[in-house]
Design a protein around this motif. Structure first.
Motif, PDB file in Angstrom:
ATOM      1  N   GLY A   1       0.832  -1.195   0.000  1.00  0.00           N
ATOM      2  CA  GLY A   1       0.000   0.000   0.000  1.00  0.00           C
ATOM      3  C   GLY A   1       0.861   1.237   0.000  1.00  0.00           C
ATOM      4  O   GLY A   1       2.032   1.209   0.348  1.00  0.00           O
ATOM      5  N   LEU A   2       0.303   2.361  -0.361  1.00  0.00           N
ATOM      6  CA  LEU A   2       1.053   3.596  -0.439  1.00  0.00           C
ATOM      7  C   LEU A   2       1.145   4.301   0.898  1.00  0.00           C
ATOM      8  O   LEU A   2       1.828   5.304   1.023  1.00  0.00           O
ATOM      9  CB  LEU A   2       0.401   4.533  -1.468  1.00  0.00           C
ATOM     10  CG  LEU A   2       0.345   3.968  -2.893  1.00  0.00           C
ATOM     11  CD1 LEU A   2      -0.280   4.989  -3.815  1.00  0.00           C
ATOM     12  CD2 LEU A   2       1.726   3.594  -3.379  1.00  0.00           C
ATOM     13  N   LYS A   3       0.437   3.783   1.889  1.00  0.00           N
ATOM     14  CA  LYS A   3       0.488   4.369   3.220  1.00  0.00           C
ATOM     15  C   LYS A   3       0.997   3.328   4.191  1.00  0.00           C
ATOM     16  O   LYS A   3       0.974   2.130   3.928  1.00  0.00           O
ATOM     17  CB  LYS A   3      -0.905   4.850   3.656  1.00  0.00           C
ATOM     18  CG  LYS A   3      -1.433   5.993   2.801  1.00  0.00           C
ATOM     19  CD  LYS A   3      -2.787   6.469   3.329  1.00  0.00           C
ATOM     20  CE  LYS A   3      -3.317   7.627   2.497  1.00  0.00           C
ATOM     21  NZ  LYS A   3      -4.638   8.107   2.986  1.00  0.00           N
ATOM     22  N   GLU A   4       1.416   3.773   5.342  1.00  0.00           N
ATOM     23  CA  GLU A   4       1.860   2.845   6.351  1.00  0.00           C
ATOM     24  C   GLU A   4       0.696   1.973   6.787  1.00  0.00           C
ATOM     25  O   GLU A   4      -0.453   2.400   6.853  1.00  0.00           O
ATOM     26  CB  GLU A   4       2.400   3.608   7.564  1.00  0.00           C
ATOM     27  CG  GLU A   4       3.664   4.392   7.230  1.00  0.00           C
ATOM     28  CD  GLU A   4       4.106   5.247   8.391  1.00  0.00           C
ATOM     29  OE1 GLU A   4       3.307   5.429   9.321  1.00  0.00           O
ATOM     30  OE2 GLU A   4       5.232   5.735   8.354  1.00  0.00           O
ATOM     31  N   VAL A   5       0.995   0.729   7.106  1.00  0.00           N
ATOM     32  CA  VAL A   5      -0.032  -0.189   7.551  1.00  0.00           C
ATOM     33  C   VAL A   5      -0.619   0.259   8.884  1.00  0.00           C
ATOM     34  O   VAL A   5      -1.794   0.111   9.152  1.00  0.00           O
ATOM     35  CB  VAL A   5       0.566  -1.611   7.693  1.00  0.00           C
ATOM     36  CG1 VAL A   5      -0.461  -2.576   8.227  1.00  0.00           C
ATOM     37  CG2 VAL A   5       1.101  -2.076   6.352  1.00  0.00           C
ATOM     38  N   ASN A   6       0.191   0.824   9.702  1.00  0.00           N
ATOM     39  CA  ASN A   6      -0.249   1.257  11.018  1.00  0.00           C
ATOM     40  C   ASN A   6       0.470   2.556  11.329  1.00  0.00           C
ATOM     41  O   ASN A   6       1.677   2.640  11.237  1.00  0.00           O
ATOM     42  CB  ASN A   6       0.114   0.181  12.058  1.00  0.00           C
ATOM     43  CG  ASN A   6      -0.448   0.468  13.418  1.00  0.00           C
ATOM     44  OD1 ASN A   6      -0.696   1.614  13.766  1.00  0.00           O
ATOM     45  ND2 ASN A   6      -0.643  -0.595  14.190  1.00  0.00           N
ATOM     46  N   ASN A   7      -0.282   3.578  11.708  1.00  0.00           N
ATOM     47  CA  ASN A   7       0.326   4.891  11.918  1.00  0.00           C
ATOM     48  C   ASN A   7       0.857   5.092  13.319  1.00  0.00           C
ATOM     49  O   ASN A   7       1.395   6.157  13.622  1.00  0.00           O
ATOM     50  CB  ASN A   7      -0.703   5.982  11.605  1.00  0.00           C
ATOM     51  CG  ASN A   7      -0.994   6.058  10.116  1.00  0.00           C
ATOM     52  OD1 ASN A   7      -0.106   5.857   9.305  1.00  0.00           O
ATOM     53  ND2 ASN A   7      -2.245   6.318   9.758  1.00  0.00           N
ATOM     54  N   SER A   8       0.664   4.155  14.218  1.00  0.00           N
ATOM     55  CA  SER A   8       1.170   4.329  15.568  1.00  0.00           C
ATOM     56  C   SER A   8       2.681   4.140  15.582  1.00  0.00           C
ATOM     57  O   SER A   8       3.277   3.662  14.631  1.00  0.00           O
ATOM     58  CB  SER A   8       0.509   3.329  16.526  1.00  0.00           C
ATOM     59  OG  SER A   8       0.807   2.021  16.155  1.00  0.00           O
ATOM     60  N   ALA A   9       3.273   4.513  16.703  1.00  0.00           N
ATOM     61  CA  ALA A   9       4.728   4.560  16.784  1.00  0.00           C
ATOM     62  C   ALA A   9       5.309   3.175  17.041  1.00  0.00           C
ATOM     63  O   ALA A   9       5.672   2.826  18.158  1.00  0.00           O
ATOM     64  CB  ALA A   9       5.157   5.532  17.887  1.00  0.00           C
ATOM     65  N   GLU A  10       5.391   2.350  16.021  1.00  0.00           N
ATOM     66  CA  GLU A  10       6.060   1.065  16.132  1.00  0.00           C
ATOM     67  C   GLU A  10       7.565   1.301  16.221  1.00  0.00           C
ATOM     68  O   GLU A  10       8.108   2.175  15.558  1.00  0.00           O
ATOM     69  CB  GLU A  10       5.729   0.199  14.926  1.00  0.00           C
ATOM     70  CG  GLU A  10       4.257  -0.135  14.794  1.00  0.00           C
ATOM     71  CD  GLU A  10       3.768  -1.071  15.875  1.00  0.00           C
ATOM     72  OE1 GLU A  10       4.609  -1.794  16.449  1.00  0.00           O
ATOM     73  OE2 GLU A  10       2.554  -1.074  16.142  1.00  0.00           O
ATOM     74  N   PHE A  11       8.250   0.493  17.052  1.00  0.00           N
ATOM     75  CA  PHE A  11       9.677   0.768  17.253  1.00  0.00           C
ATOM     76  C   PHE A  11      10.431  -0.489  17.619  1.00  0.00           C
ATOM     77  O   PHE A  11       9.849  -1.508  17.998  1.00  0.00           O
ATOM     78  CB  PHE A  11       9.870   1.849  18.312  1.00  0.00           C
ATOM     79  CG  PHE A  11       9.406   1.483  19.701  1.00  0.00           C
ATOM     80  CD1 PHE A  11      10.298   1.039  20.662  1.00  0.00           C
ATOM     81  CD2 PHE A  11       8.073   1.613  20.058  1.00  0.00           C
ATOM     82  CE1 PHE A  11       9.879   0.716  21.940  1.00  0.00           C
ATOM     83  CE2 PHE A  11       7.642   1.301  21.338  1.00  0.00           C
ATOM     84  CZ  PHE A  11       8.540   0.843  22.288  1.00  0.00           C
ATOM     85  N   ASN A  12      11.748  -0.387  17.483  1.00  0.00           N
ATOM     86  CA  ASN A  12      12.649  -1.469  17.822  1.00  0.00           C
ATOM     87  C   ASN A  12      13.642  -0.976  18.862  1.00  0.00           C
ATOM     88  O   ASN A  12      14.025   0.203  18.867  1.00  0.00           O
ATOM     89  CB  ASN A  12      13.387  -1.955  16.570  1.00  0.00           C
ATOM     90  CG  ASN A  12      14.153  -3.231  16.815  1.00  0.00           C
ATOM     91  OD1 ASN A  12      13.749  -4.070  17.608  1.00  0.00           O
ATOM     92  ND2 ASN A  12      15.269  -3.393  16.130  1.00  0.00           N
ATOM     93  N   VAL A  13      14.052  -1.886  19.744  1.00  0.00           N
ATOM     94  CA  VAL A  13      14.973  -1.549  20.829  1.00  0.00           C
ATOM     95  C   VAL A  13      16.158  -2.501  20.774  1.00  0.00           C
ATOM     96  O   VAL A  13      15.969  -3.719  20.695  1.00  0.00           O
ATOM     97  CB  VAL A  13      14.277  -1.684  22.200  1.00  0.00           C
ATOM     98  CG1 VAL A  13      15.252  -1.355  23.326  1.00  0.00           C
ATOM     99  CG2 VAL A  13      13.049  -0.797  22.276  1.00  0.00           C
ATOM    100  N   PHE A  14      17.367  -1.968  20.808  1.00  0.00           N
ATOM    101  CA  PHE A  14      18.529  -2.840  20.848  1.00  0.00           C
ATOM    102  C   PHE A  14      19.683  -2.129  21.563  1.00  0.00           C
ATOM    103  O   PHE A  14      19.802  -0.913  21.473  1.00  0.00           O
ATOM    104  CB  PHE A  14      18.949  -3.273  19.435  1.00  0.00           C
ATOM    105  CG  PHE A  14      19.301  -2.161  18.478  1.00  0.00           C
ATOM    106  CD1 PHE A  14      20.603  -1.708  18.357  1.00  0.00           C
ATOM    107  CD2 PHE A  14      18.312  -1.540  17.724  1.00  0.00           C
ATOM    108  CE1 PHE A  14      20.931  -0.692  17.487  1.00  0.00           C
ATOM    109  CE2 PHE A  14      18.622  -0.515  16.848  1.00  0.00           C
ATOM    110  CZ  PHE A  14      19.925  -0.091  16.728  1.00  0.00           C
TER     111      PHE A  14
END
Length: 302
Positions: A217-230
């Motif tokens: 899709g041309l937009k993000e699947v989910n607009n919430s702040a998904e994030f990764n931690v390392f």
């Protein structure tokens, strides 16, 4: 399910790999210390997929079936452009079969069953993903007699661990960006480097996040702040990367108190926090994005 892939490509999807963005495939493989084993699946489509009817099999020591290696029925739903992580479920153990690291189990959408479940794999076990009994992806080669006496598939001919460097033992593997679908026919020769990138042993910080050359899709699947931690667990410095601009990060202790906070005045999609002065234990990282959506993730300090 867990973390959302945020990739919207306008590139032409290639036809070289499997079903071309139409079906779930194996996107990450963790073959770590002891029973620290995990598998990640990815949904490259623009619709959620119910996992009823999907199974994972382990063809032990290159066997042609899962009789000795076990089968696990998957449960739940993988959202559009999302991942699903299966982690070995052993929580107690001994010297010969240790418990899984609690930090790895935190990534799980589903914990695997008892031995000989698929996530008891080692380097010479083929992993097969099936839908209603039909193979839709495979890592390794089923019925590979040459691997039975080897410890791992390798990166050099004859690719059975007898030459070159091990890849499927004591490593994590991530599917290459160009791969857009699973391997639907048992390979004549399993050349691991053609579709997989290698990471060091006990690397799992990217579990739950995958990107590939698929149009979701041309937009993000989910607009919430998904994030990764390392890294996670961490000791001194924690790096956080997000899929979108965020406004603030809070680290919250088990009593619900904010013990560390950082604003994102520069409107970046990453940040580093020094946590060396915090006590060891379990915390919550809370991200607030520019639309005031809040996402959280567990952090372990050791």
């Amino acid at each position: 399910m867990k973390k959302t892939l945020l990739f919207a490509s306008l590139l032409t999807v290639g036809a070289a790999f499997g079903q071309n963005c139409t079906e779930i495939f194996i996107s990450e493989y963790v073959e770590g210390s002891g029973n620290d084993k995990a598998l990640e699946l990815y949904n490259p489509t623009s619709s959620p997929i119910n996992l009823s009817g999907y199974t994972i099999e382990r063809h032990s020591n290159g066997a042609a079936d899962a009789v000795a290696g076990g089968t696990t029925a998957l449960t739940g739903v993988i959202g559009a452009g999302q991942t699903f992580v299966i982690v070995n479920g052993q929580t107690t153990g001994n010297a010969s079969s240790p418990a899984v690291s609690p930090a790895l189990q935190l990534f799980a959408d589903q914990l695997d069953g008892v031995y000989p479940a698929p996530t008891y794999m080692n380097g010479n076990d083929a992993i097969v993903l099936k839908k209603n009994g039909v193979m839709i992806d495979i890592l390794g080669k089923s019925g590979d007699a040459s691997i039975a006496s080897s410890q791992s598939w390798s990166d050099e001919f004859p690719y059975d661990g007898s030459a070159g460097a091990w890849w499927t033992k004591d490593h994590s593997l991530q599917r290459k960006f160009a791969v857009t679908g699973g391997v639907t026919a048992n390979p004549t020769t399993f050349i691991v480097t053609s579709e997989w990138d290698s990471l060091p042993k006990d690397t799992w910080t990217n579990l739950g996040i995958h990107s590939c050359n698929c149009v979701v899709g041309l937009k993000e699947v989910n607009n919430s702040a998904e994030f990764n931690v390392f890294p996670n667990p961490a000791k001194e410095l924690v790096t956080i990367t997000t899929n979108a601009t965020f406004t603030s990060i809070n680290i919250i202790n088990v009593l619900g108190k904010i013990v560390l906070s950082k604003n994102n005045d520069e409107k970046l999609n990453f940040a580093s926090l020094n946590v060396k002065n915090l006590e060891r234990g379990i915390y919550i990282i809370q991200i607030t994005d520019s639309k005031n959506n809040i996402s959280t993730k567990q952090l372990i300090l050791e």
